[in-house]
Design an enzyme around this catalytic site. Structure first.
Site, PDB file in Angstrom:
ATOM      1  N   THR A 184       8.959  22.700  -1.672  1.00 18.65           N
ATOM      2  CA  THR A 184       9.650  21.260  -2.077  1.00 18.65           C
ATOM      3  C   THR A 184       8.754  20.158  -0.993  1.00 18.65           C
ATOM      4  O   THR A 184       8.749  20.703   0.396  1.00 18.65           O
ATOM      5  CB  THR A 184      11.132  21.025  -2.183  1.00 18.65           C
ATOM      6  OG1 THR A 184      11.596  21.723  -0.797  1.00 18.65           O
ATOM      7  CG2 THR A 184      11.488  22.239  -3.181  1.00 18.65           C
ATOM      8  N   GLU A 329      11.488  23.219  -8.097  1.00 18.13           N
ATOM      9  CA  GLU A 329      12.459  24.325  -8.447  1.00 18.13           C
ATOM     10  C   GLU A 329      12.626  24.748 -10.048  1.00 18.13           C
ATOM     11  O   GLU A 329      12.947  25.904 -10.448  1.00 18.13           O
ATOM     12  CB  GLU A 329      13.795  24.353  -7.902  1.00 18.13           C
ATOM     13  CG  GLU A 329      13.939  24.261  -6.561  1.00 18.13           C
ATOM     14  CD  GLU A 329      13.706  22.930  -5.734  1.00 18.13           C
ATOM     15  OE1 GLU A 329      12.963  22.060  -6.587  1.00 18.13           O
ATOM     16  OE2 GLU A 329      14.478  22.597  -4.862  1.00 18.13           O
ATOM     17  N   TRP A 444      31.377   5.714  -7.064  1.00 17.45           N
ATOM     18  CA  TRP A 444      30.228   5.738  -7.046  1.00 17.45           C
ATOM     19  C   TRP A 444      29.300   4.547  -7.410  1.00 17.45           C
ATOM     20  O   TRP A 444      29.488   3.929  -8.563  1.00 17.45           O
ATOM     21  CB  TRP A 444      29.653   6.778  -7.657  1.00 17.45           C
ATOM     22  CG  TRP A 444      30.099   8.331  -7.210  1.00 17.45           C
ATOM     23  CD1 TRP A 444      30.826   8.586  -6.103  1.00 17.45           C
ATOM     24  CD2 TRP A 444      29.714   9.458  -7.762  1.00 17.45           C
ATOM     25  NE1 TRP A 444      31.034   9.755  -5.955  1.00 17.45           N
ATOM     26  CE2 TRP A 444      30.354  10.440  -6.766  1.00 17.45           C
ATOM     27  CE3 TRP A 444      29.139   9.901  -8.868  1.00 17.45           C
ATOM     28  CZ2 TRP A 444      30.217  11.888  -7.306  1.00 17.45           C
ATOM     29  CZ3 TRP A 444      29.070  11.385  -9.082  1.00 17.45           C
ATOM     30  CH2 TRP A 444      29.683  12.447  -8.203  1.00 17.45           C
TER      31      TRP A 444
END
Ligand code: ADP
Length: 541
Positions: A184, A329, A444
């Site tokens: 990654t 992934e 959030w």
């Protein structure tokens, strides 16, 4: 009782054999470093892959060995994509844009035995070679013998190929054997290796080619701008061969005029790349129009495609955008955002809203969203949670890292680190990465939503929103903005006024800074780590 069906190994050579048998004359085109075009067919690819497999054997590569590639997108890199796994070894694509320390770390960590280097990138690799001790041979391509280099044990690709036999029996027989290794890019932390198997990549290829997915066919011409050193070029080199689609690879020529020319000249139907590339192409096509009517889907992923750009492509250039989401992934494809039949009656602006979401899961990928307590959340289009996935082409561990609960749940799901809502009809909408969310007073705030809105303003070229520490609220959003060079000047108050009607009051950024350019990661994403750093050092606004 077991079924009575064949035990047929799902290996990469099957994909190449299929292309060779069915589509021998389909073309594979590369723009070479000198700007000329190289073209051959799947027949040539097939023959050269066999030669290359013999070359690997002569270099001492054994099944399971890691073989590095350090290259742009080109036909030699494609040959390596097949020859390495088809001879039983593991194709480790090295990201050419990594910092030297990361590159050294990755080659040593993977213990690459041989590294194939595109000579146009030689100085970058020479800079790190002294810190590398595992590599026994370097092979250069796009180079002539006279080329001077500091690297030890160097051979030249075409010379090795000329000497090699073109008869070869594929060595990959175990579908669970490793075939590819990709680290990654470390947007969030150290690079971690994802080790694909033949089986996972084969199934990913079939997943990518489903009609509800990328739906590649033999009528397609795919331009892979997404680098082969990033997430296996989204699996396109395998998906194209399975579909019989023609391929166009840009080599080092990634400037908007080059891409526009390749799309027009090669009659590309599916160009594939990250949003920053398509921002540049849009402006190029507006200024220098060309016939691009053959493009059926501008494939975009790797970062959120701003809604404004989806709209602009469709309205101004009549180009259909296909937004997709994935991760290294995940091989990498997870979701695609085709409109479904129930969207066709919607007005255009609502269709663009749908396309700006990352899309529904490709069949084969299971998804769920969960809260901090690990409880599964509703698919109501409003509730935000962490996205978790599982499926046959999703990593279950990182290479040489003990499986950690940070990345994998006890019940067998992979934690993506993305935060999203899921609509009732299954469309994911990413609102953030867990590490980029702004957590203000327990609520959030989606940095991505603010960014997209800012980037829809005609004077704004790029915008990134980061969390900055705040005594009262914990964190507050700060916007960092790059103005378009030809735009009317705009002040921070004006931009805040522009945002105000679109968001709850507490979402509005506390601060706004104008800068020349948003720093980007090695794969062209906004690098918020760097922005947070600059802020902490008092160097931002
Ligand atoms: P990294 O960025 O860590 O190197 P990858 O290149 O594998 O890793 O990128 C995966 C991440 O990129 C996803 O978890 C997601 O945050 C982001 N991403 C990919 N596609 C999209 C998309 N269409 N919209 C928003 N974010 C995306």
């Amino acid at each position: 009782m077991h079924g009575l069906m064949m035990d047929y190994p799902l290996t990469m050579d099957r994909i190449l054999e299929h292309a060779y048998r069915l589509y021998p004359h389909k073309r594979i085109t590369t723009k070479l470093p000198d700007g000329s075009m190289h073209q051959y067919t799947y027949t040539h690819l097939y023959e050269r892959v066999k030669r290359l497999a013999n070359v690997l054997g002569k270099l001492g590569v054994k099944p399971g060995d890691r073989v590095g590639t350090f290259a742009w997108n080109n036909y030699q890199h494609l040959e390596l994509y097949y020859a390495i796994p088809c001879s039983g070894a593991v194709c480790h694509t090295l990201n050419i844009r990594l910092f030297p320390e990361q590159l050294t770390y990755i080659v040593n960590h993977a213990e690459d035995k041989v590294v194939f280097i595109d000579a146009t990138l030689l100085p970058l690799f020479e800079g790190v070679a002294e810190q590398i001790d595992c590599v026994q041979h370097y092979v250069l391509f796009n180079a002539d013998r006279g080329l001077e280099t500091k690297l030890p044990n160097v051979s030249f690709y075409e010379e090795l190929m000329a000497d090699a036999d073109d008869d070869y029996e594929w060595r990959a027989t175990d579908e669970n054997a490793a075939m590819g290794l990709c680290y990654t890019s470390g947007t969030t932390g150290d690079p971690k290796g994802v080790l694909y198997s033949h089986r996972s990549m084969y199934l990913h290829t079939m997943g990518a080619n489903q009609a509800n997915s990328l739906a590649l066919t033999e009528a397609d011409v795919v331009l892979t701008v997404v680098p082969q050193f990033h997430a296996m070029a989204w699996g396109l080199p395998y998906a194209c061969a399975f579909a019989g689609a023609e391929m166009v690879m840009p080599g080092p020529h990634l400037k908007p005029p080059d891409l526009a020319e390749m799309i027009a000249e090669e009659k590309v139907t599916v160009p594939a790349g990250v949003p920053t590339i398509w921002t540049g192409l849009y402006h190029e096509l507006k200024e220098n129009p060309r016939d691009v009517s053959h493009v059926r889907a501008l494939l975009v992923g790797g970062a959120a495609m701003p809604r404004a750009l989806i709209e602009a492509y469709e309205k101004d250039l009549n180009i259909n955008v296909l937004h997709a989401w994935g991760m290294t992934e995940m091989s990498p494809l997870g979701t695609v955002s085709h409109l479904q039949s129930h969207h066709h009656e919607l007005p255009k602006h609502e269709q663009w809203d749908v396309k700006a979401r990352q899309g529904y899961p490709v069949a084969g990928v299971e998804m769920r969203i969960v809260n901090d307590a690990g409880e599964e959340l509703l698919w109501d289009g409003v509730t935000m949670g962490e996205v978790q996935v599982r499926g046959p082409w999703i990593a279950k561990a990182y290479y040489k890292v003990d499986s950690s609960s940070e990345h994998f749940t006890p019940d067998g799901w992979f934690r993506t680190g993305d935060v999203a809502t899921m609509s009732e009809d299954g469309y994911m909408h990413i609102t953030d990465r867990t590490k980029d969310l702004v957590k203000s007073g327990g609520e959030w705030i989606s940095s991505v939503a603010l960014e997209n809105s800012l980037m829809a303003h005609q004077s704004v070229m790029e915008a990134a929103v980061i969390a900055i520490p705040d005594e009262r609220w914990g964190e507050r959003p700060m916007a960092v903005v790059v103005l378009a060079s030809d735009a009317n000047p705009v002040t921070d108050e004006e931009l805040l006024e522009y945002l105000a009607p679109k968001f709850p009051k507490f979402w509005l950024p506390n601060r706004l800074a104008f800068i020349e350019e948003i720093p980007k990661t090695s794969v062209g994403k906004f690098d918020k780590k760097v922005l947070r750093h600059r802020y902490a050092e008092g160097k931002l606004g």
